[in-house]
Motif scaffolding. Structure first.
Motif, short mmCIF file in Angstrom:
data_model
loop_
_atom_site.label_atom_id
_atom_site.label_comp_id
_atom_site.label_asym_id
_atom_site.label_seq_id
_atom_site.Cartn_x
_atom_site.Cartn_y
_atom_site.Cartn_z
N VAL A 106 -6.89 29.18 -2.78
CA VAL A 106 -5.66 28.54 -2.27
C VAL A 106 -4.55 29.58 -2.25
N GLY A 107 -4.01 29.83 -1.05
CA GLY A 107 -2.89 30.75 -0.89
C GLY A 107 -1.58 29.99 -0.78
N GLU A 108 -0.57 30.69 -0.28
CA GLU A 108 0.78 30.10 -0.26
C GLU A 108 1.04 29.35 1.05
N GLY A 109 0.99 30.09 2.14
CA GLY A 109 1.26 29.49 3.45
C GLY A 109 0.94 30.52 4.51
N PRO A 110 0.73 30.07 5.75
CA PRO A 110 0.35 31.00 6.82
C PRO A 110 1.43 32.04 7.09
N GLY A 111 0.99 33.24 7.46
CA GLY A 111 1.89 34.27 7.96
C GLY A 111 1.81 34.30 9.49
N ALA A 112 2.31 35.39 10.07
CA ALA A 112 2.39 35.46 11.54
C ALA A 112 1.00 35.41 12.19
N ASP A 113 0.05 36.17 11.65
CA ASP A 113 -1.29 36.20 12.27
C ASP A 113 -1.97 34.84 12.17
N GLU A 114 -1.81 34.21 11.01
CA GLU A 114 -2.43 32.91 10.79
C GLU A 114 -1.80 31.87 11.70
N ASP A 115 -0.48 31.95 11.85
CA ASP A 115 0.25 31.02 12.72
C ASP A 115 -0.22 31.16 14.17
N ALA A 116 -0.52 32.41 14.56
CA ALA A 116 -0.96 32.64 15.95
C ALA A 116 -2.40 32.16 16.16
N GLN A 117 -3.25 32.33 15.13
CA GLN A 117 -4.67 32.01 15.31
C GLN A 117 -5.08 30.64 14.77
N GLY A 118 -4.26 30.06 13.93
CA GLY A 118 -4.61 28.75 13.35
C GLY A 118 -5.66 28.84 12.26
N ILE A 119 -5.86 30.05 11.70
CA ILE A 119 -6.88 30.26 10.66
C ILE A 119 -6.22 30.96 9.47
N PRO A 120 -6.46 30.47 8.24
CA PRO A 120 -5.82 31.12 7.09
C PRO A 120 -6.40 32.49 6.78
N PHE A 121 -5.57 33.34 6.26
CA PHE A 121 -5.97 34.66 5.76
C PHE A 121 -6.78 35.46 6.79
N VAL A 122 -6.14 35.72 7.92
CA VAL A 122 -6.76 36.59 8.93
C VAL A 122 -5.95 37.87 9.17
N GLY A 123 -4.74 37.95 8.60
CA GLY A 123 -3.93 39.16 8.75
C GLY A 123 -4.36 40.21 7.73
N ARG A 124 -3.45 41.12 7.41
CA ARG A 124 -3.82 42.22 6.48
C ARG A 124 -4.21 41.68 5.10
N ALA A 125 -3.42 40.73 4.61
CA ALA A 125 -3.74 40.15 3.30
C ALA A 125 -5.10 39.44 3.36
N GLY A 126 -5.34 38.82 4.49
CA GLY A 126 -6.61 38.10 4.66
C GLY A 126 -7.79 39.04 4.70
N GLN A 127 -7.59 40.20 5.38
CA GLN A 127 -8.69 41.17 5.43
C GLN A 127 -8.98 41.69 4.02
N LEU A 128 -7.90 41.90 3.25
CA LEU A 128 -8.12 42.35 1.88
C LEU A 128 -8.86 41.27 1.07
N LEU A 129 -8.46 40.01 1.27
CA LEU A 129 -9.14 38.93 0.54
C LEU A 129 -10.63 38.89 0.90
N THR A 130 -10.91 39.01 2.19
CA THR A 130 -12.32 39.00 2.64
C THR A 130 -13.10 40.14 1.98
N GLN A 131 -12.49 41.33 2.00
CA GLN A 131 -13.15 42.50 1.38
C GLN A 131 -13.37 42.27 -0.11
N MET A 132 -12.34 41.72 -0.75
CA MET A 132 -12.46 41.50 -2.20
C MET A 132 -13.60 40.54 -2.50
N ILE A 133 -13.66 39.44 -1.74
CA ILE A 133 -14.72 38.45 -1.98
C ILE A 133 -16.08 39.09 -1.71
N GLU A 134 -16.22 39.72 -0.54
CA GLU A 134 -17.56 40.18 -0.13
C GLU A 134 -18.00 41.41 -0.93
#
Ligand code: URA
Length: 256
Positions: A106-134
């Motif tokens: 659970v994150g805080e709220g969408p940023g610009a990339d998420e707002d544009a794509q409608g998907i959470p954690f897809v911007g830079r922070a999201g890429q880091l989260l994905t890397q961290m998980i995987e």
């Protein structure tokens, strides 16, 4: 008050606390008035929720039976206007991932990339989260990818200039977050950053004090760790190491 009345009252107060309501005002009921109760006069100007007599009604359900992510998404609607965040958002960012996930971030709220794509954690922070998980999962021999977990935010619409969501925005949108969590019923939750921790633990403590140990949201074990945006800042080596530790802890607890 009898023991069962006290228990019912305690359950009701916990219910409101989980919704983020931490101020309750007592209203005189006809029954209390007839008894000459000394309850304070109503404060209708600030009244947010009123304690009914404990046996007078069942607890409202946080998670309607048979609730699903699709129903929750439909309840939010295509053009939610429940709070001011609707004014500048492009898209509602509901959540992404496995409806049966054993782990929810659970994150805080969408940023610009998420707002544009409608998907959470897809911007830079999201890429880091994905890397961290995987990467952490791979290193620890845990066969999961980002798509195996579920990822969502406390508020579903981007706050202007990426400001922190305000308490009323968190309270209004929090009902949908709580329903998401109840519908998924994961084995553990990972709160990313202090806004998520505040929303889920009703605490004012910061991440540094909350991280590294287990908490609970309702009966679900919860870990707090640093928000990936914070980890992107330079000079955060200690926080990065601690975040990897938190992630290892939650991944092993859930998938071992
Ligand atoms: N930060 C968040 O808290 N959530 C997102 O979806 C993206 C960035």
């Amino acid at each position: 008050m009898t023991g069962s009345q006290k228990e019912a009252l305690r359950a009701r107060l916990e219910f409101y606390r989980d919704l983020g309501v931490d101020e309750l005002y007592r209203r005189n009921t006809p029954l209390a008035d007839a008894r000459g109760s000394e309850a304070p006069a109503p404060r209708r100007d600030r009244e947010r929720a009123v304690t009914a007599s404990p046996e007078s009604s069942a607890l409202p359900s946080l998670s309607p039976s048979g609730d699903t992510l699709d129903l929750i998404r439909a309840d939010i609607g295509e053009d939610c206007k429940r709070c001011r965040l609707c004014e500048q958002r492009s898209r509602i960012v509901f959540g992404v991932g496995n409806e049966k996930a054993r782990l929810v971030f659970v994150g805080e709220g969408p940023g610009a990339d998420e707002d544009a794509q409608g998907i959470p954690f897809v911007g830079r922070a999201g890429q880091l989260l994905t890397q961290m998980i995987e990467n952490t999962a791979a290193k620890e021999g845990i066969p999961i990818k980002r798509a195996d977990v579920y990822i969502c935010n406390v508020v579903k619409c981007r706050p202007p200039e990426n400001r922190t969501p305000l308490p009323d925005e968190m309270e209004i949108c929090g009902q949908f977050l709580f329903r998401q969590l109840m519908a998924i019923r994961p084995a553990a939750i990972c709160a990313l950053g202090s806004t998520a921790a505040k929303a889920l633990l009703a605490t004012k403590e910061g991440v540094t004090r909350l991280r590294g140990r287990w908490h609970k949201w309702r009966d679900i074990p919860l870990i707090v760790t640093y928000h990936p945006s914070y980890l992107l800042r330079p000079y955060n080596q200690d926080a990065k190491r601690e975040a990897w530790e938190d992630l290892k802890k939650v991944l092993h607890a859930v998938y071992d």
